[in-house]
Motif scaffolding. Sequence first.
Motif, PDB file in Angstrom:
ATOM      1  N   GLY A 100       0.772  -1.235   0.000  1.00 44.78           N
ATOM      2  CA  GLY A 100       0.000   0.000   0.000  1.00 44.78           C
ATOM      3  C   GLY A 100       0.801   1.281   0.000  1.00 44.78           C
ATOM      4  N   THR A 101       2.126   1.204   0.042  1.00 41.79           N
ATOM      5  CA  THR A 101       2.948   2.416   0.038  1.00 41.79           C
ATOM      6  C   THR A 101       3.441   2.716  -1.376  1.00 41.79           C
ATOM      7  N   ALA A 102       3.833   3.962  -1.597  1.00 43.10           N
ATOM      8  CA  ALA A 102       4.308   4.388  -2.912  1.00 43.10           C
ATOM      9  C   ALA A 102       5.403   5.418  -2.762  1.00 43.10           C
ATOM     10  N   LEU A 103       6.240   5.510  -3.780  1.00 39.59           N
ATOM     11  CA  LEU A 103       7.304   6.507  -3.835  1.00 39.59           C
ATOM     12  C   LEU A 103       6.886   7.579  -4.828  1.00 39.59           C
ATOM     13  N   THR A 104       6.725   8.804  -4.352  1.00 45.04           N
ATOM     14  CA  THR A 104       6.275   9.886  -5.220  1.00 45.04           C
ATOM     15  C   THR A 104       7.423  10.402  -6.081  1.00 45.04           C
ATOM     16  N   GLU A 108       9.248  10.934  -1.884  1.00 46.94           N
ATOM     17  CA  GLU A 108       8.652  10.775  -0.567  1.00 46.94           C
ATOM     18  C   GLU A 108       7.872   9.469  -0.528  1.00 46.94           C
ATOM     19  N   LEU A 109       7.950   8.798   0.587  1.00 54.94           N
ATOM     20  CA  LEU A 109       7.220   7.549   0.762  1.00 54.94           C
ATOM     21  C   LEU A 109       5.859   7.866   1.375  1.00 54.94           C
ATOM     22  N   CYS A 300       1.185  -3.905  -9.114  1.00 52.26           N
ATOM     23  CA  CYS A 300       1.431  -2.801  -8.181  1.00 52.26           C
ATOM     24  C   CYS A 300       2.747  -2.095  -8.524  1.00 52.26           C
ATOM     25  N   ILE A 301       2.661  -0.829  -8.846  1.00 50.09           N
ATOM     26  CA  ILE A 301       3.837  -0.048  -9.234  1.00 50.09           C
ATOM     27  C   ILE A 301       4.202   0.881  -8.083  1.00 50.09           C
ATOM     28  N   PHE A 302       5.316   0.607  -7.451  1.00 46.48           N
ATOM     29  CA  PHE A 302       5.746   1.338  -6.266  1.00 46.48           C
ATOM     30  C   PHE A 302       6.204   2.761  -6.597  1.00 46.48           C
ATOM     31  N   ASP A 303       6.892   2.934  -7.700  1.00 48.36           N
ATOM     32  CA  ASP A 303       7.475   4.225  -8.066  1.00 48.36           C
ATOM     33  C   ASP A 303       6.533   4.977  -9.009  1.00 48.36           C
ATOM     34  N   ARG A 346       1.938  11.233   4.727  1.00 50.10           N
ATOM     35  CA  ARG A 346       3.313  10.995   4.315  1.00 50.10           C
ATOM     36  C   ARG A 346       4.049  10.249   5.418  1.00 50.10           C
ATOM     37  N   VAL A 347       4.851   9.292   5.028  1.00 49.92           N
ATOM     38  CA  VAL A 347       5.535   8.473   6.017  1.00 49.92           C
ATOM     39  C   VAL A 347       6.902   9.040   6.345  1.00 49.92           C
ATOM     40  N   LEU A 348       7.715   9.281   5.332  1.00 46.52           N
ATOM     41  CA  LEU A 348       9.060   9.787   5.587  1.00 46.52           C
ATOM     42  C   LEU A 348       9.691  10.241   4.293  1.00 46.52           C
TER      43      LEU A 348
END
Length: 358
Positions: A100-104, A108-109, A300-303, A346-348
């Motif tokens: 469920g997380t993504a890199l913008t 930013e995660l 699922c595409i993380f980036d 935003r996580v970090l």
Amino acid sequence: YSFCTLLDRAANERILTENMRMRFMRTMRNMINQMPIWTAPILGSGIVYMTLQMNRRVHNVSPDRSFSTMEQQRRPFSIFHAGPFEIGQLMRVVPCGVLGTALTEDKELVSRREKPEGKKIVIVDPAGLHHIQGVPYNAGGAAGAIYKWLGEDVLPPKVPFPQAVRDAIRAPTHAACYVYNGHAVIHAVGPDLRTAPYQGEDGYYVAKRDLALTYKNILKEFAEYLRPEIQAWHPDELNQNERQPWGTLRMLPVSGGIFSGKFKKDMPELTAGALIAAIGELPQPHRRALASRTEAIELCIFDDREYPAYSKEINKVLAGINLAAPTIATAISSPELDLQYADSIRVLQITDTDASRK
């Protein structure tokens, strides 16, 4: 160029097998290298004739074997005759990882989705063979995040994987499903595209073949998870219109990270072609299981920077047309994906080095 393009498309639509296409291309190359220059007009005429014949055959392929026709797009959903068209309708590209997380684009995660809970969501672990045959300790990237999510009490970092997983996964392209304390995970080892078999002139096609085999094994494991009694099925026992969606498969592009090597820019196209080839090679009972019991098959595409290319290639293969690349904003606002996006979650901040490992 037109002839080679048609060969590629014919292989995708199973008019030719991948091995037939590769052998033909090698033979053609050897002929060209050995023939005197005065034979060029004859060879050119032959290629023109074969291009016309292949073009006629590709465009006249029946709807059951291709999703590139308008008739195919209008065909009603059929479980009994489940094929790439039916299963393709269940596929979608999602702008976040399996957790469920993504890199913008700003590196930013962010969290866009709830973490998978319960047995209805099956996630694919892009595992390393040395970890599967060893221990999860020190695994990085998506695999490391998945092992951390499972928890050390469920998957201790310095204890070997379950024996069933180690027995099933002995080489690249192998996959195995295992349920850890209510969480279903399909461990899959993709090919390392940086190694020798993929560096020759036919490296692209060898990579596509091995990626397709990996996806086929993943989808087989998912189908057998959905229907444990699948091997005992009889075609007459399944109603053609039965559809009871239950499970969702979340997977990252196989070998899409550091294993991609020189094929990094080609991975969206390779992934789309390999997925379709994998569906076509599945045994019919497994395809019926997917068509009847699958809620969705999610790539699922993380980036975020990679999402438009993957979405474009998947949609192009499924629809047979060159669709415009969708934006992240469009995907996030899609009601069927049920994603979240806000500055407050935003996580970090992560560095370029961290991003490359993901």
